[in-house]
Enzyme design. Structure first.
Site, PDB file in Angstrom:
ATOM      1  N   HIS A  99      36.236 -25.764  -1.674  1.00  0.00           N
ATOM      2  CA  HIS A  99      37.286 -25.010  -2.355  1.00  0.00           C
ATOM      3  C   HIS A  99      37.433 -23.601  -1.795  1.00  0.00           C
ATOM      4  CE1 HIS A  99      38.104 -27.605  -6.129  1.00  0.00           C
ATOM      5  NE2 HIS A  99      37.732 -28.357  -5.104  1.00  0.00           N
ATOM      6  N   HIS A 267      34.232 -37.178  -1.446  1.00  0.00           N
ATOM      7  CA  HIS A 267      33.966 -37.932  -2.665  1.00  0.00           C
ATOM      8  C   HIS A 267      32.860 -38.967  -2.492  1.00  0.00           C
ATOM      9  CE1 HIS A 267      38.324 -36.913  -4.127  1.00  0.00           C
ATOM     10  NE2 HIS A 267      37.519 -35.856  -4.077  1.00  0.00           N
TER      11      HIS A 267
END
Length: 724
Positions: A99, A267
């Site tokens: 992020h 993920h």
């Protein structure tokens, strides 16, 4: 009384001049006024390190092996105040690094992980960054131990990379060199919305057309890194989401294969958190009470940590073994059929219709309990989109290939905003040159610079031709992601040689002469282009009565077409240049605001912007040879005439057309010059006028030349990381 409440019972006994929450600012009174603050960021007044601190030098004392050993240990050192999922902080650290880096966008090069900006507003309080404050706080003992030898910016990205290594991925490499900033960035436009996660529609011409997203944005909603994991505007539809994934990742410089790799690799480990009531979560870090000490999203009503954490609202892991790098993401994605369900926090997520018990991930605290894995709408896009699916299937068939593509994509994601390889430091820098690094070979330094300058001076090229060509070559530099600039002489390659802003016909003529001089003298074309500009400036200074030598350092190289990803340079194309008084077309943003944005990207201060523009005007460098703003009858001489005539009250200024004004003799009404908004703003804006008046003074002629030369050299050398 004086209105400050002094001596009044029950009133505040202090002056209110420094109060941060009361009073009315200039911006409140004049919200449309030109705000020069973006040119005055990150200076010594906010930096606690002092003017002598050099982070790149401080890095030389860093024990990288010990640092990485400590980070490996941190991954499995679970803390009671924020327990690690399955006893491993890897997923949290990866999300933090992702992020940080993933806020980068290609349109203006802003965002990204290169400055440690995730520590400050608004990023530290974005909805998509919920609980990343905990990740940074977990890193604090490491930062405290190694001190100034490691920046927060480097540590954040390194922690994510080490997290992958600790879970079994062979990473591609890592480079140090990201220096910290010390206050929020004022130049980055994150969107016009006034509320977090406002519907996407306001930042699109048509939300059904992802390409219509407002530039330079690269996320679908305010406060998100890329797409909404529940679907467009929170409405699940994987095929629709796929279109937005493709656009947002393209705006982060990623192609389809890199997008699938990053989605799947991101993920493969970790989990989403939504096992609780989001209404019980406290305010973000910027809004939290002082007792929270910089942490936000605290839950003081229920346990709120471990298995009861709420972050995105989606709940569950993507894979069977969320602390291990493997191919489990694709095994589950393709091995089961999935259906929409709601998480305990009420978020949309996809869960398998029927799944073997042994394929379920275990609870983060109790391995005897198993739960369904989940997929987000973006994950389902990898399976359902006709472009993404074949890529994902190949990764599924070939885990080694997937691991290599992901490792490279992760390296690109986390280093894209660092600029060329010359800025990379540390023992783990990959040897391989990558085209997205805009590689430039080293140039020669052993040629006769004086002889080259003599040939340029005798070439017949005018001051305007020499200065304009050097300027056009260098002005592409962006301090945001360190791309562009004169090194490499890519102005002679596609696509730059054909950009309208570079006046292709004029450019080809000038380059034909300069390339010949380079071939005859052994200098690089890049060096000769810059030397040409320097010669032009020196000739103009001489014409104004001053002898001065423009600083020059040889060694620029010449890039080739094979070293250049032409399509990636499209975002560097100038569509405006106040310094050459040019707009490609009319824009909703004012010309003076565009000027400030470009000056900030080039790393200029307000007074450097002022002196450069005034100097460029009298040198006759306007695009297309227009005379707007050329407020002199001595064109080609480096004089202060632009400022003298702009501030002369013998003149009046009258609108003539859109973005065009006439400067008339106040007494006779005769038109003396024409000018644009970016010319007149140096007389109308109070701060810029103050600078203009300095240079209009009778005693500032030599100062003007010296200041212009210093600012010119700064622009020409902005990308010389090899000599920094």
């Amino acid at each position: 009384m004086d209105g400050n409440g002094i001596g009044s019972t029950g009133k505040c006994p202090v002056m209110h001049g420094g109060n941060t929450a009361m009073g009315t600012s200039n911006t409140d009174w004049w919200p449309n006024a030109l705000n020069l603050d973006i040119l005055h960021q990150h200076d010594s007044k906010t930096n606690p390190m002092g003017p002598g601190f050099d982070y790149r030098r401080a890095l030389q004392g860093l024990d990288v092996t010990a640092l990485k050993r400590d980070l490996h240990a941190l991954m499995t050192d679970s803390q009671d105040w924020w327990p690690a999922d399955w006893g491993h902080y890897g997923g949290l650290m990866i999300r933090m690094a992702w992020h940080a880096a993933g806020s980068y966008r290609t349109a203006d090069g802003r965002g990204g992980g290169g400055t440690g900006n995730q520590r400050f507003a608004p990023l530290n309080s974005w909805p998509d960054n919920v609980n990343l404050d905990k990740a940074r706080r977990l890193l604090w003992p490491v930062k405290k131990k190694y001190g100034n030898a490691i920046s927060w910016a480097d540590l954040i990205i390194l922690a994510g990379t080490v997290a992958y290594e600790s879970m079994g991925l062979k990473t591609f490499g890592f480079a140090f060199g990201r220096a910290d900033i010390w206050h929020p960035e004022k130049d980055t436009y994150w969107g016009a919305e006034k509320e977090w996660l406002a519907p996407s529609d306001s930042r699109y011409g048509d939300v059904a057309d992802p390409a219509s997203m407002e530039n330079p944005l690269a996320a679908v909603q305010m406060g998100l890194i890329y797409v909404n994991p529940q679907g467009v505007n929170g409405e699940p539809d994987p095929l629709r989401t796929a279109l937005h994934v493709r656009e947002t990742f393209a705006r982060m410089a990623m192609n389809d294969e890199e997008t699938v790799a990053l989605t799947a690799g991101g993920h493969t480990v970790g989990k989403c958190h939504g096992n609780g009531d989001a209404a019980l979560i406290g305010p973000d870090p910027e809004a939290a009470d002082v007792v929270e000490q910089g942490l936000g999203w605290m839950n003081h009503s229920t346990r709120g940590v471990g298995r009861n954490t709420v972050t995105s609202g989606i709940e569950g892991a993507w894979t069977t073994h969320p602390t291990r790098w493997d191919n489990g993401y694709f095994d589950l994605l393709f091995g089961y059929e999935w259906e929409l369900r709601k998480s305990p926090a009420g978020a949309w997520q996809w869960e398998p219709i029927d799944i073997r018990e042994e394929d379920k991930p275990v609870d983060v605290e109790d391995p005897s309990i198993r739960y369904n894995p989940i997929m987000t709408d973006a994950d389902m896009a990898m399976k359902m989109d006709p472009i993404y699916r074949p890529i994902a299937e190949r990764f599924h068939r070939d885990p080694a290939y997937f691991s290599d593509v992901f490792a490279r994509a992760w390296f690109k994601l986390t280093h894209r905003d660092m600029g060329p390889k010359a800025r990379y430091l540390g023992p783990d820098v990959p040897q391989e040159d990558l085209i997205w690094q805009d590689p430039v070979p080293a140039g020669r330094t052993d040629y006769d610079v004086a002889a080259v300058k003599a040939r340029i001076a005798a070439s017949g090229l005018s001051v305007a031709e020499l200065v304009s060509t050097a300027w056009d070559s260098a002005r592409t530099f962006r301090g945001s992601d360190m791309r562009g600039g004169a090194n490499g002489a890519r102005i002679r390659l596609a696509p730059q040689k054909d950009w309208e802003g570079n006046e292709p016909a004029r450019l080809a003529t000038v380059l034909g002469v300069l390339e010949g001089i380079a071939a005859e003298t052994g200098a690089s074309v890049a060096d000769v282009i810059v030397l040409g500009g320097n010669v032009g400036v020196e000739q103009a200074a001489r014409a104004a009565g001053f002898e001065i030598t423009v600083p020059f350092a040889p060694g620029r190289g010449d890039a080739t077409d094979d070293m250049t990803d032409a399509a990636s340079f499209d975002v560097l194309e100038p569509i405006h240049d106040a310094f050459r008084n040019w707009l490609k077309k009319d824009y909703t943003v004012s010309p003076e605001e565009l000027m400030l944005d470009r000056a900030q990207l080039m790393g200029l201060t307000a007074h450097e912007m002022t002196v450069l523009l005034g100097g460029m005007r009298v040198l006759g460098t306007n695009h297309g040879g227009t005379k707007h703003g050329v407020l002199t009858d001595r064109e080609g001489a480096l004089t202060t005439d632009f400022f003298v005539n702009l501030t002369d009250m013998a003149n009046v200024w009258k609108p003539a057309d859109a973005n065009l004004y006439e400067i008339r003799d106040r007494r006779t009404g005769a038109v003396k010059w024409t000018a644009t908004r970016v010319d007149l703003v140096f007389g109308s804006n109070s701060v810029l006028r103050a600078y203009a008046e300095v240079y209009a003074q009778d005693d500032s002629r030599e100062k003007f030349v010296q200041d212009f030369v210093a600012a010119w050299a700064k622009v020409m050398n902005a990308d010389r990381f090899d000599i920094a």
